[in-house]
Design a protein around this motif. Structure first.
Motif, mmCIF file in Angstrom:
data_model
loop_
_atom_site.group_PDB
_atom_site.id
_atom_site.type_symbol
_atom_site.label_atom_id
_atom_site.label_comp_id
_atom_site.label_asym_id
_atom_site.label_seq_id
_atom_site.Cartn_x
_atom_site.Cartn_y
_atom_site.Cartn_z
ATOM 1 N N VAL A 114 0.832 -1.338 0.073
ATOM 2 C CA VAL A 114 -0.081 -0.139 0.025
ATOM 3 C C VAL A 114 0.918 1.306 -0.042
ATOM 4 O O VAL A 114 0.674 2.317 -0.733
ATOM 5 N N PHE A 199 -10.776 -6.724 6.827
ATOM 6 C CA PHE A 199 -10.488 -5.303 6.871
ATOM 7 C C PHE A 199 -9.170 -5.055 6.260
ATOM 8 O O PHE A 199 -9.113 -4.063 5.410
ATOM 9 N N LEU A 200 -8.234 -5.977 6.383
ATOM 10 C CA LEU A 200 -6.921 -5.676 5.679
ATOM 11 C C LEU A 200 -7.042 -5.572 4.237
ATOM 12 O O LEU A 200 -6.544 -4.752 3.372
ATOM 13 N N SER A 203 -9.253 -2.637 2.791
ATOM 14 C CA SER A 203 -8.368 -1.218 2.887
ATOM 15 C C SER A 203 -7.402 -1.248 1.992
ATOM 16 O O SER A 203 -7.211 -0.287 1.239
ATOM 17 N N VAL A 206 -8.757 -1.138 -1.836
ATOM 18 C CA VAL A 206 -9.321 0.355 -1.907
ATOM 19 C C VAL A 206 -8.124 1.270 -2.201
ATOM 20 O O VAL A 206 -8.053 2.015 -3.199
ATOM 21 N N ALA A 207 -7.062 1.045 -1.494
ATOM 22 C CA ALA A 207 -6.047 2.160 -1.456
ATOM 23 C C ALA A 207 -5.115 2.078 -2.774
ATOM 24 O O ALA A 207 -4.903 2.910 -3.530
#
Length: 336
Positions: A114, A199-200, A203, A206-207
């Motif tokens: 990320v 969640f990881l 996230s 999306v990033a």
């Protein structure tokens, strides 16, 4: 112990039906490629730390952090595999420490991807401010933040493990083989693991996708940076593929549970060996191969390093290659 753990334990118990020859064969087939890729990763990391150019460039610093985490994770995974293949059990504290370190490095990889994607986004969308935003200090802070977030996740897992009544056990010696599944000693651990992985994954995805969209928009509005934007888009797509592969370990447990309920124990063990290679070893070796072949500067430095290893008795030729390699590396990085 949770029903999930018990389901997989019943399957892993089938390793006792494997003959010595079969266990030696599977151990060799996994250890040889693992050692080969560990050598490649080690050579890559040594190359990235051998030149000031790599040490002072943010994307190479982040790449070193990614390779470092993948190398540790792959080493510990192979160690646990060999311990299980030798039908050796350890104590809960030893298994817990090894698994927590492996889990820590496993979480570092997607978070580093990320940060690498955000660095490429800034380089393309804000080229005039790139040197002011992506500094050595900010890069170091990002690396520390990645390890800190991963450490908090590991500490949470430790607190969940403390809820298990270890005092009621006759001995801390494990009856099953040491694995991540064996350390899920309660339903809350399994629920937390699913929630955090979800969640990881969301996230990080999306990033990276947002960074990709930003680069595409910037490329359409500024045709002068079309070449650099195209390279950045390809890099972000590779990061997205790497993210999917690094998070593929999250489906490892559900697949094992489904397989353990439908096939015989010996067949389950063989399938588990194949999944181990595809899910744990293969994704961890892609980073070094992708960047070692795709990045011109790293490729030249690696070729120089391998040439020096083979031609260590010819210092004059090595010095000549070193001068030419340094010139080409400087040219490639300047053009980027």
């Amino acid at each position: 112990m949770s029903s999930v753990n018990q389901s997989v334990t019943n399957g892993t118990a089938g390793s006792q039906y494997q003959g010595l020859l079969e266990r030696a064969l599977f151990s060799t087939l996994t250890t040889v490629p693992c050692c080969a890729f560990l050598f490649i990763n080690g050579t890559m990391m040594f190359t990235l730390r051998s030149k000031a150019l790599f040490r002072d460039t943010s994307r190479y610093v982040l790449l070193f952090n990614l390779l470092f985490a993948d190398t540790i994770q792959m080493s510990l995974s192979q160690l646990l595999y060999l311990v299980a293949a030798c039908q050796t059990t350890v104590t809960y504290p030893v298994c817990g420490v090894v698994n927590m370190i492996a889990k820590l490095t496993n979480e570092v990889s997607p978070l580093t991807l990320v940060v690498m994607s955000l660095e490429r986004y800034v380089a393309v969308c804000f080229p005039l401010r790139h040197t002011a935003i992506i500094t050595a200090r900010n890069t170091a802070a990002a690396v520390v933040a990645v390890w800190a977030v991963s450490s908090l996740n590991v500490l949470t897992r430790v607190f969940l493990l403390l809820e298990f009544p270890f005092k009621e056990l006759d001995s801390l010696q494990m009856k099953d083989f040491c694995s991540e599944v064996s350390m899920m000693l309660g339903p809350r651990s399994n629920q937390y693991d699913r929630a955090y992985n979800c969640f990881l994954f969301v996230s990080a995805t999306v990033a990276i996708i947002s960074s990709y969209i930003g680069v595409v928009v910037a490329a359409r509005s500024a045709s002068s940076t079309d070449a650099s934007s195209r390279r950045a888009r390809n890099t972000l797509l590779l990061h997205l593929v790497q993210l999917g592969l690094s998070l593929s370990s999250t489906v490892y447990l559900p697949i094992l549970i489904a397989v353990s309920r439908t096939v015989a124990r010996l067949v389950f063990v063989r399938i588990q060996n194949v999944l181990y290679v595809c899910i744990f070893i293969f994704p961890r070796c892609l980073s070094s191969l992708i960047y070692g072949i795709r990045d011109h500067a790293i490729r030249l430095a690696l070729l120089h390093r391998l040439y020096c290893c083979r031609q260590s008795r010819r210092p004059c030729a090595a010095k000549s290659i070193a001068r030419r390699t340094s010139f080409f590396i400087g040219t490639v990085v300047f053009e980027k």
